[in-house]
Design an enzyme around this catalytic site. Sequence first.
Site, PDB file in Angstrom:
ATOM      1  NE  ARG A  91     -10.112  -5.657   8.874  1.00  0.00           N
ATOM      2  CZ  ARG A  91     -10.526  -6.325   7.809  1.00  0.00           C
ATOM      3  NH1 ARG A  91     -11.249  -7.422   7.958  1.00  0.00           N
ATOM      4  NH2 ARG A  91     -10.219  -5.919   6.601  1.00  0.00           N
ATOM      5  CG  HIS A  93     -11.632  -1.556   7.161  1.00  0.00           C
ATOM      6  ND1 HIS A  93     -12.130  -1.588   5.876  1.00  0.00           N
ATOM      7  CD2 HIS A  93     -10.499  -2.294   7.132  1.00  0.00           C
ATOM      8  CE1 HIS A  93     -11.324  -2.304   5.113  1.00  0.00           C
ATOM      9  NE2 HIS A  93     -10.330  -2.752   5.857  1.00  0.00           N
ATOM     10  CB  ILE A 132      -0.961   0.001   1.207  1.00  0.00           C
ATOM     11  CG1 ILE A 132      -1.915  -1.198   1.129  1.00  0.00           C
ATOM     12  CG2 ILE A 132      -1.758   1.305   1.261  1.00  0.00           C
ATOM     13  CD1 ILE A 132      -2.823  -1.366   2.340  1.00  0.00           C
ATOM     14  N   GLY A 157      -3.469   0.446   8.703  1.00  0.00           N
ATOM     15  CA  GLY A 157      -3.081  -0.906   9.133  1.00  0.00           C
ATOM     16  C   GLY A 157      -4.160  -1.532   9.997  1.00  0.00           C
ATOM     17  CG  ASP A 181     -14.763  -0.581   3.933  1.00  0.00           C
ATOM     18  OD1 ASP A 181     -14.471  -1.704   3.505  1.00  0.00           O
ATOM     19  OD2 ASP A 181     -14.188  -0.042   4.893  1.00  0.00           O
TER      20      ASP A 181
HETATM   21  P1  NAX Z   1       2.666  -5.190   3.270  1.00  0.00           P
HETATM   22  O1  NAX Z   1       3.040  -6.371   4.110  1.00  0.00           O
HETATM   23  O2  NAX Z   1       2.873  -5.222   1.810  1.00  0.00           O
HETATM   24  O3  NAX Z   1       3.443  -3.922   3.809  1.00  0.00           O
HETATM   25  C1  NAX Z   1       3.482  -3.598   5.149  1.00  0.00           C
HETATM   26  C2  NAX Z   1       4.789  -2.888   5.350  1.00  0.00           C
HETATM   27  O4  NAX Z   1       4.775  -2.384   6.678  1.00  0.00           O
HETATM   28  C3  NAX Z   1       6.011  -3.802   5.219  1.00  0.00           C
HETATM   29  O5  NAX Z   1       6.921  -3.218   4.301  1.00  0.00           O
HETATM   30  C4  NAX Z   1       6.570  -3.870   6.625  1.00  0.00           C
HETATM   31  O6  NAX Z   1       7.990  -3.942   6.636  1.00  0.00           O
HETATM   32  C5  NAX Z   1       6.068  -2.565   7.205  1.00  0.00           C
HETATM   33  N1  NAX Z   1       5.921  -2.551   8.651  1.00  0.00           N
HETATM   34  C6  NAX Z   1       5.493  -3.552   9.456  1.00  0.00           C
HETATM   35  N2  NAX Z   1       5.533  -3.159  10.732  1.00  0.00           N
HETATM   36  C7  NAX Z   1       5.969  -1.881  10.726  1.00  0.00           C
HETATM   37  C8  NAX Z   1       6.237  -0.935  11.746  1.00  0.00           C
HETATM   38  N3  NAX Z   1       6.065  -1.265  13.029  1.00  0.00           N
HETATM   39  N4  NAX Z   1       6.677   0.281  11.398  1.00  0.00           N
HETATM   40  C9  NAX Z   1       6.897   0.602  10.103  1.00  0.00           C
HETATM   41  N5  NAX Z   1       6.677  -0.257   9.087  1.00  0.00           N
HETATM   42  C10 NAX Z   1       6.217  -1.490   9.408  1.00  0.00           C
HETATM   43  O7  NAX Z   1       1.143  -4.857   3.658  1.00  0.00           O
HETATM   44  P2  NAX Z   1       0.122  -3.904   2.871  1.00  0.00           P
HETATM   45  O8  NAX Z   1      -0.564  -4.687   1.829  1.00  0.00           O
HETATM   46  O9  NAX Z   1       0.830  -2.655   2.492  1.00  0.00           O
HETATM   47  O10 NAX Z   1      -0.950  -3.645   4.035  1.00  0.00           O
HETATM   48  C11 NAX Z   1      -0.667  -2.818   5.127  1.00  0.00           C
HETATM   49  C12 NAX Z   1      -1.833  -2.801   6.109  1.00  0.00           C
HETATM   50  O11 NAX Z   1      -3.010  -2.257   5.526  1.00  0.00           O
HETATM   51  C13 NAX Z   1      -2.252  -4.172   6.616  1.00  0.00           C
HETATM   52  O12 NAX Z   1      -2.485  -4.107   8.007  1.00  0.00           O
HETATM   53  C14 NAX Z   1      -3.534  -4.427   5.894  1.00  0.00           C
HETATM   54  O13 NAX Z   1      -4.365  -5.350   6.590  1.00  0.00           O
HETATM   55  C15 NAX Z   1      -4.138  -3.052   5.894  1.00  0.00           C
HETATM   56  N6  NAX Z   1      -5.244  -2.790   4.971  1.00  0.00           N
HETATM   57  C16 NAX Z   1      -6.182  -1.888   5.351  1.00  0.00           C
HETATM   58  C17 NAX Z   1      -7.251  -1.569   4.557  1.00  0.00           C
HETATM   59  C18 NAX Z   1      -8.261  -0.579   5.015  1.00  0.00           C
HETATM   60  O14 NAX Z   1      -9.237  -0.325   4.268  1.00  0.00           O
HETATM   61  N7  NAX Z   1      -8.170   0.039   6.184  1.00  0.00           N
HETATM   62  C19 NAX Z   1      -7.474  -2.248   3.266  1.00  0.00           C
HETATM   63  C20 NAX Z   1      -6.243  -2.904   2.722  1.00  0.00           C
HETATM   64  C21 NAX Z   1      -5.382  -3.562   3.744  1.00  0.00           C
HETATM   65  O15 NAX Z   1      -5.953  -4.787   4.094  1.00  0.00           O
END
Ligand code: NAX
Length: 333
Positions: free
Chosen positions: A100, A189, A18, A132, A161
């Site tokens: 979740r 969400h 993202i 997140g 959404d």
């Molecule tokens: P990715 O795993 O591709 O990327 C997450 C990134 O965050 C990784 O590069 C990781 O190294 C980094 N990271 C992890 N812990 C960290 C921390 N403590 N500090 C800084 N960086 C950290 O996941 P991605 O597809 O980008 O999704 C990110 C989050 O968005 C997930 O929790 C996902 O569930 C959530 N989402 C939320 C949505 C919403 O509508 N609110 C929809 C899409 C998504 O599901």
Amino acid sequence: MASKSPIRVSVTGAAGNIGYAAIFRIASGAVFGADQPVALNLIEVGPGLNALAGVVMELQDCAFPLLTDVVATGDLDEGFKDADWCLLIGAVPRKDGMERKDLLGINGKIFVGQGQAIARSAKNSVKVLVVGNPCNTNALIALRSAAGLKEENFFAMTRLDENRAKSQLANKAGVHNSVVKNVAIWGNHSSTQYPDFTNALIAGKPATQVISDHTWLKETFVNDVQKRGAAVIKARGASSAASAANAALDTLRNLHFATPAGEWHSVAVLSKGDYGITPGIMFGYPIRTLADGSWEIVKGLPVDEFSQSKISITEKELLEERATASEALGLKL
Ligand code: NAX
């Protein structure tokens, strides 16, 4: 270079799916406008830090006219220093079959540390959008950990959404999605969210008039929007990324610029009891942003018996999430 002072946006998880889909568009001016310089503070952990070095090279290679400077770091205080906006994306993503709630214990701790660091290092006027997951409760954790910052400056993302719901309604009605307005996402969400078709408009008319198949609205539509994230994971083998980034940017834009008269957008904010919701949970509401940059919940929308039953389900889930997170973290949220 435009003459305004830059808006500094801190992004956690900046090298993730993202984050990678979001930051280039922020740097291009797609959020704050073509005359508004931006600065990016990119925050990553572990292997993400190596990838982040490459992302910084790519930002340089874009030679964006509006991008004033880029900080790339694993240190939270450096990352949130002087931030106007914090976009908290970094978290462990939900995997196929994972609820979740399972994520609460894993991700909750991250948002305690980030809330504390934002309070220490960002501007006092900072606004925080949590993406997140579970984003509503993560945002509550960050808010409760950020002593001294304003509660009303914390948000959790329900805009994906809203966009999904608009697209489904447009498709059913055979119209372009741009004429679908005022789709409130109530609550969490998650798969309990309630996409409110009862107050939605299609080309200025109530969606319930334009779409006569009310069984479709109550069952298929609500269910499909609630489960859309899971459907994308099943098809793509990974959670929504480009559409989630797009929704995050829509949210920033909608909270930065005043909302057009008669319209609203969806975002989760700290409940103070509006529409009978228990105070103290981050609840998705229809929101209007005012010209001075503050926001208000749209008042007086009719909530029929069907809507109320759905809203109660998502409220109950958020109360349970808050209790689970409080226990897991040893905090009174
Ligand atoms: P990715 O795993 O591709 O990327 C997450 C990134 O965050 C990784 O590069 C990781 O190294 C980094 N990271 C992890 N812990 C960290 C921390 N403590 N500090 C800084 N960086 C950290 O996941 P991605 O597809 O980008 O999704 C990110 C989050 O968005 C997930 O929790 C996902 O569930 C959530 N989402 C939320 C949505 C919403 O509508 N609110 C929809 C899409 C998504 O599901």
